[in-house]
Design a protein around this motif. Structure first.
Motif, PDB file in Angstrom:
ATOM      1  N   THR A  28       0.824  -1.210   0.000  1.00  0.00           N
ATOM      2  CA  THR A  28       0.000   0.000   0.000  1.00  0.00           C
ATOM      3  C   THR A  28       0.861   1.265   0.000  1.00  0.00           C
ATOM      4  O   THR A  28       0.489   2.275  -0.601  1.00  0.00           O
ATOM      5  CB  THR A  28      -0.975   0.017   1.192  1.00  0.00           C
ATOM      6  N   ARG A  29       2.024   1.215   0.655  1.00  0.00           N
ATOM      7  CA  ARG A  29       2.930   2.374   0.585  1.00  0.00           C
ATOM      8  C   ARG A  29       3.423   2.577  -0.844  1.00  0.00           C
ATOM      9  O   ARG A  29       3.496   3.709  -1.329  1.00  0.00           O
ATOM     10  CB  ARG A  29       4.130   2.175   1.517  1.00  0.00           C
ATOM     11  N   ASP A  30       3.768   1.482  -1.503  1.00  0.00           N
ATOM     12  CA  ASP A  30       4.256   1.595  -2.880  1.00  0.00           C
ATOM     13  C   ASP A  30       3.175   2.180  -3.782  1.00  0.00           C
ATOM     14  O   ASP A  30       3.458   3.013  -4.645  1.00  0.00           O
ATOM     15  CB  ASP A  30       4.685   0.220  -3.384  1.00  0.00           C
ATOM     16  N   TRP A  31       1.928   1.762  -3.553  1.00  0.00           N
ATOM     17  CA  TRP A  31       0.820   2.266  -4.372  1.00  0.00           C
ATOM     18  C   TRP A  31       0.587   3.751  -4.109  1.00  0.00           C
ATOM     19  O   TRP A  31       0.547   4.561  -5.044  1.00  0.00           O
ATOM     20  CB  TRP A  31      -0.451   1.474  -4.077  1.00  0.00           C
ATOM     21  N   TRP A  32       0.438   4.140  -2.848  1.00  0.00           N
ATOM     22  CA  TRP A  32       0.125   5.533  -2.511  1.00  0.00           C
ATOM     23  C   TRP A  32       1.303   6.463  -2.811  1.00  0.00           C
ATOM     24  O   TRP A  32       1.147   7.510  -3.444  1.00  0.00           O
ATOM     25  CB  TRP A  32      -0.277   5.632  -1.039  1.00  0.00           C
ATOM     26  N   GLY A  33       2.498   6.072  -2.363  1.00  0.00           N
ATOM     27  CA  GLY A  33       3.657   6.917  -2.583  1.00  0.00           C
ATOM     28  C   GLY A  33       4.027   7.024  -4.051  1.00  0.00           C
ATOM     29  O   GLY A  33       4.365   8.103  -4.541  1.00  0.00           O
ATOM     30  N   GLY A  34       3.941   5.897  -4.767  1.00  0.00           N
ATOM     31  CA  GLY A  34       4.247   5.934  -6.196  1.00  0.00           C
ATOM     32  C   GLY A  34       3.244   6.759  -6.968  1.00  0.00           C
ATOM     33  O   GLY A  34       3.609   7.503  -7.901  1.00  0.00           O
ATOM     34  N   MET A  35       1.981   6.657  -6.576  1.00  0.00           N
ATOM     35  CA  MET A  35       0.943   7.436  -7.238  1.00  0.00           C
ATOM     36  C   MET A  35       1.186   8.930  -7.061  1.00  0.00           C
ATOM     37  O   MET A  35       1.114   9.712  -8.015  1.00  0.00           O
ATOM     38  CB  MET A  35      -0.423   7.028  -6.687  1.00  0.00           C
ATOM     39  N   TRP A  36       1.514   9.370  -5.843  1.00  0.00           N
ATOM     40  CA  TRP A  36       1.746  10.795  -5.615  1.00  0.00           C
ATOM     41  C   TRP A  36       3.051  11.268  -6.233  1.00  0.00           C
ATOM     42  O   TRP A  36       3.170  12.429  -6.656  1.00  0.00           O
ATOM     43  CB  TRP A  36       1.675  11.130  -4.125  1.00  0.00           C
ATOM     44  N   ALA A  37       4.041  10.396  -6.307  1.00  0.00           N
ATOM     45  CA  ALA A  37       5.278  10.774  -7.000  1.00  0.00           C
ATOM     46  C   ALA A  37       4.992  11.090  -8.458  1.00  0.00           C
ATOM     47  O   ALA A  37       5.565  12.028  -9.039  1.00  0.00           O
ATOM     48  CB  ALA A  37       6.301   9.641  -6.885  1.00  0.00           C
ATOM     49  N   GLU A  38       4.098  10.329  -9.079  1.00  0.00           N
ATOM     50  CA  GLU A  38       3.716  10.597 -10.465  1.00  0.00           C
ATOM     51  C   GLU A  38       2.859  11.852 -10.569  1.00  0.00           C
ATOM     52  O   GLU A  38       3.036  12.670 -11.487  1.00  0.00           O
ATOM     53  CB  GLU A  38       2.967   9.398 -11.034  1.00  0.00           C
ATOM     54  N   ARG A  39       1.935  12.032  -9.637  1.00  0.00           N
ATOM     55  CA  ARG A  39       1.024  13.168  -9.718  1.00  0.00           C
ATOM     56  C   ARG A  39       1.745  14.502  -9.532  1.00  0.00           C
ATOM     57  O   ARG A  39       1.388  15.507 -10.158  1.00  0.00           O
ATOM     58  CB  ARG A  39      -0.101  13.011  -8.690  1.00  0.00           C
ATOM     59  N   ILE A  40       2.759  14.532  -8.671  1.00  0.00           N
ATOM     60  CA  ILE A  40       3.430  15.807  -8.405  1.00  0.00           C
ATOM     61  C   ILE A  40       4.354  16.203  -9.551  1.00  0.00           C
ATOM     62  O   ILE A  40       4.804  17.349  -9.630  1.00  0.00           O
ATOM     63  CB  ILE A  40       4.209  15.740  -7.066  1.00  0.00           C
ATOM     64  N   THR A  41       4.614  15.267 -10.468  1.00  0.00           N
ATOM     65  CA  THR A  41       5.488  15.594 -11.605  1.00  0.00           C
ATOM     66  C   THR A  41       4.782  15.515 -12.951  1.00  0.00           C
ATOM     67  O   THR A  41       5.322  16.010 -13.951  1.00  0.00           O
ATOM     68  CB  THR A  41       6.700  14.642 -11.637  1.00  0.00           C
ATOM     69  N   GLY A  42       3.594  14.918 -13.012  1.00  0.00           N
ATOM     70  CA  GLY A  42       2.961  14.725 -14.309  1.00  0.00           C
ATOM     71  C   GLY A  42       1.459  14.730 -14.281  1.00  0.00           C
ATOM     72  O   GLY A  42       0.818  13.778 -14.728  1.00  0.00           O
ATOM     73  N   SER A  43       0.861  15.797 -13.753  1.00  0.00           N
ATOM     74  CA  SER A  43      -0.595  15.917 -13.698  1.00  0.00           C
ATOM     75  C   SER A  43      -0.965  17.387 -13.803  1.00  0.00           C
ATOM     76  O   SER A  43      -0.094  18.265 -13.898  1.00  0.00           O
ATOM     77  CB  SER A  43      -1.135  15.340 -12.381  1.00  0.00           C
ATOM     78  N   ALA A  44      -2.260  17.672 -13.764  1.00  0.00           N
ATOM     79  CA  ALA A  44      -2.706  19.065 -13.790  1.00  0.00           C
ATOM     80  C   ALA A  44      -2.132  19.854 -12.624  1.00  0.00           C
ATOM     81  O   ALA A  44      -1.836  21.051 -12.751  1.00  0.00           O
ATOM     82  CB  ALA A  44      -4.233  19.119 -13.764  1.00  0.00           C
ATOM     83  N   LEU A  45      -1.967  19.192 -11.482  1.00  0.00           N
ATOM     84  CA  LEU A  45      -1.373  19.857 -10.324  1.00  0.00           C
ATOM     85  C   LEU A  45       0.055  20.302 -10.636  1.00  0.00           C
ATOM     86  O   LEU A  45       0.432  21.448 -10.361  1.00  0.00           O
ATOM     87  CB  LEU A  45      -1.383  18.910  -9.121  1.00  0.00           C
ATOM     88  N   LEU A 105       9.875  19.803  -7.800  1.00  0.00           N
ATOM     89  CA  LEU A 105       8.851  18.759  -7.931  1.00  0.00           C
ATOM     90  C   LEU A 105       9.492  17.377  -8.010  1.00  0.00           C
ATOM     91  O   LEU A 105       8.973  16.411  -7.443  1.00  0.00           O
ATOM     92  CB  LEU A 105       7.985  19.031  -9.155  1.00  0.00           C
ATOM     93  N   ASP A 106      10.621  17.285  -8.704  1.00  0.00           N
ATOM     94  CA  ASP A 106      11.340  16.000  -8.743  1.00  0.00           C
ATOM     95  C   ASP A 106      11.806  15.606  -7.345  1.00  0.00           C
ATOM     96  O   ASP A 106      11.769  14.413  -6.979  1.00  0.00           O
ATOM     97  CB  ASP A 106      12.550  16.104  -9.674  1.00  0.00           C
ATOM     98  N   ASP A 107      12.226  16.575  -6.551  1.00  0.00           N
ATOM     99  CA  ASP A 107      12.661  16.296  -5.179  1.00  0.00           C
ATOM    100  C   ASP A 107      11.493  15.810  -4.324  1.00  0.00           C
ATOM    101  O   ASP A 107      11.644  14.897  -3.500  1.00  0.00           O
ATOM    102  CB  ASP A 107      13.271  17.549  -4.555  1.00  0.00           C
ATOM    103  N   VAL A 108      10.328  16.421  -4.510  1.00  0.00           N
ATOM    104  CA  VAL A 108       9.146  15.978  -3.764  1.00  0.00           C
ATOM    105  C   VAL A 108       8.763  14.557  -4.176  1.00  0.00           C
ATOM    106  O   VAL A 108       8.420  13.718  -3.329  1.00  0.00           O
ATOM    107  CB  VAL A 108       7.975  16.957  -3.986  1.00  0.00           C
ATOM    108  N   ALA A 109       8.828  14.265  -5.473  1.00  0.00           N
ATOM    109  CA  ALA A 109       8.540  12.910  -5.941  1.00  0.00           C
ATOM    110  C   ALA A 109       9.505  11.911  -5.314  1.00  0.00           C
ATOM    111  O   ALA A 109       9.103  10.808  -4.898  1.00  0.00           O
ATOM    112  CB  ALA A 109       8.622  12.851  -7.465  1.00  0.00           C
ATOM    113  N   ARG A 110      10.775  12.282  -5.225  1.00  0.00           N
ATOM    114  CA  ARG A 110      11.768  11.402  -4.610  1.00  0.00           C
ATOM    115  C   ARG A 110      11.449  11.183  -3.132  1.00  0.00           C
ATOM    116  O   ARG A 110      11.610  10.072  -2.605  1.00  0.00           O
ATOM    117  CB  ARG A 110      13.157  11.997  -4.776  1.00  0.00           C
ATOM    118  N   ALA A 111      10.952  12.223  -2.472  1.00  0.00           N
ATOM    119  CA  ALA A 111      10.574  12.087  -1.061  1.00  0.00           C
ATOM    120  C   ALA A 111       9.447  11.085  -0.890  1.00  0.00           C
ATOM    121  O   ALA A 111       9.441  10.283   0.054  1.00  0.00           O
ATOM    122  CB  ALA A 111      10.175  13.453  -0.498  1.00  0.00           C
ATOM    123  N   TRP A 112       8.473  11.124  -1.801  1.00  0.00           N
ATOM    124  CA  TRP A 112       7.382  10.146  -1.732  1.00  0.00           C
ATOM    125  C   TRP A 112       7.916   8.722  -1.911  1.00  0.00           C
ATOM    126  O   TRP A 112       7.509   7.802  -1.202  1.00  0.00           O
ATOM    127  CB  TRP A 112       6.336  10.449  -2.804  1.00  0.00           C
TER     128      TRP A 112
END
Length: 263
Positions: free
Chosen positions: A201-218, A233-240
């Motif tokens: 579940t961590r891989d799912w949630w964290g991986g999902m937000w890593a993608e969203r913070i670098t490749g979404s409308a946000l 944004l890449d640094d935040v994705a790495r943190a996730w």
């Protein structure tokens, strides 16, 4: 309104994991097979489909044709025949008074410009004795461990973007007050959480937000408005991803809920 998340694949992957069981449990015991239900902000339609199996009829509404098509596709995929999807503005529903037994919205009021107006409209189209049911997350109350600095920055950026778009990301704690302001008096308030603390579940949630913070409308909004650089944004994705890979990683996502009986 501007929908902060948009409809990137990473967003839809997250939203399609929602079911009536994990996202509307507070409502299920009140539903009857004879009910007619309004589902506001139906999105990818997975909750809508589950609710349609429990009631006589569902009318789902979305703010745009693009979003409505997502709901229609999921209903068709699941073979749901007792639901229709319309494009409507929750602030001014083109629906008659007292038309529904239940009006439901999941993760919607945090995005709308005028949540009290939206609740008044949901109440208007619900018959006396019927139920208005709303559930929204509360971003300021998210709690995670270990305390990764990059996730603090993620939360700050998300709240800034959501408020710039006219929303209120800390909606969960405000639902009861908004219901009272909308004239609803018989209101039962509660809360529930999603918790992700296993490797899967961590891989799912964290991986999902890593993608969203670098490749979404946000991500596009944050870059366009100069709130963050691509490197940040890449640094935040790495943190996730770092959080997700930590065997001690844990996160709790709280939601406020209301069941309001229409007078």
């Amino acid at each position: 309104m501007t929908y902060t998340h948009g409809h990137a694949e990473s967003v839809l992957r997250s939203h399609r994991a929602r079911t009536a069981a994990n996202s509307a449990a507070y409502l299920l015991s009140t539903l009857r097979p004879t009910d007619r239900l309004l589902d506001v902000g139906s999105g990818p339609g997975t909750i809508t489909a589950d609710l349609a199996r429990l009631v006589r009829e569902v009318v789902a509404v979305e703010a745009t044709e693009e979003a409505a098509e997502l709901t229609r596709a999921e209903l068709e995929r699941q073979g749901i025949g007792n639901a229709e999807v319309r494009v409507q503005d929750v602030h001014a529903l083109d629906l008659p008074d007292d038309a529904f037994d239940v009006a439901h919205a999941h993760q919607v009021l945090q995005h709308v410009a005028h949540p009290v107006v939206a609740l008044r409209e949901m109440s208007r189209v619900t018959r006396p004795g019927g139920v208005v049911a709303v559930r929204d997350s509360d971003y300021a109350a998210f709690a995670w461990y270990p305390r990764v600095t990059g996730l603090d920055r993620w939360l700050e950026l998300y709240q800034e973007a959501a408020r710039e778009n006219g929303g209120e990301p800390d909606a969960g704690r405000r639902l009861l007050a908004w219901a009272h302001a909308a004239g609803l008096e018989d209101v039962e308030a509660s809360s529930s959480t999603w918790c992700f603390a296993t490797p899967e579940t961590r891989d799912w949630w964290g991986g999902m937000w890593a993608e969203r913070i670098t490749g979404s409308a946000l991500a596009e909004q944050l870059l366009r408005e100069g709130r963050a650089s691509r490197q940040e944004l890449d640094d935040v994705a790495r943190a996730w991803r770092d959080w997700a890979s930590d065997p001690d990683g844990w996160i709790s996502i709280p939601h406020g809920e209301i069941l309001a009986r229409v007078g």
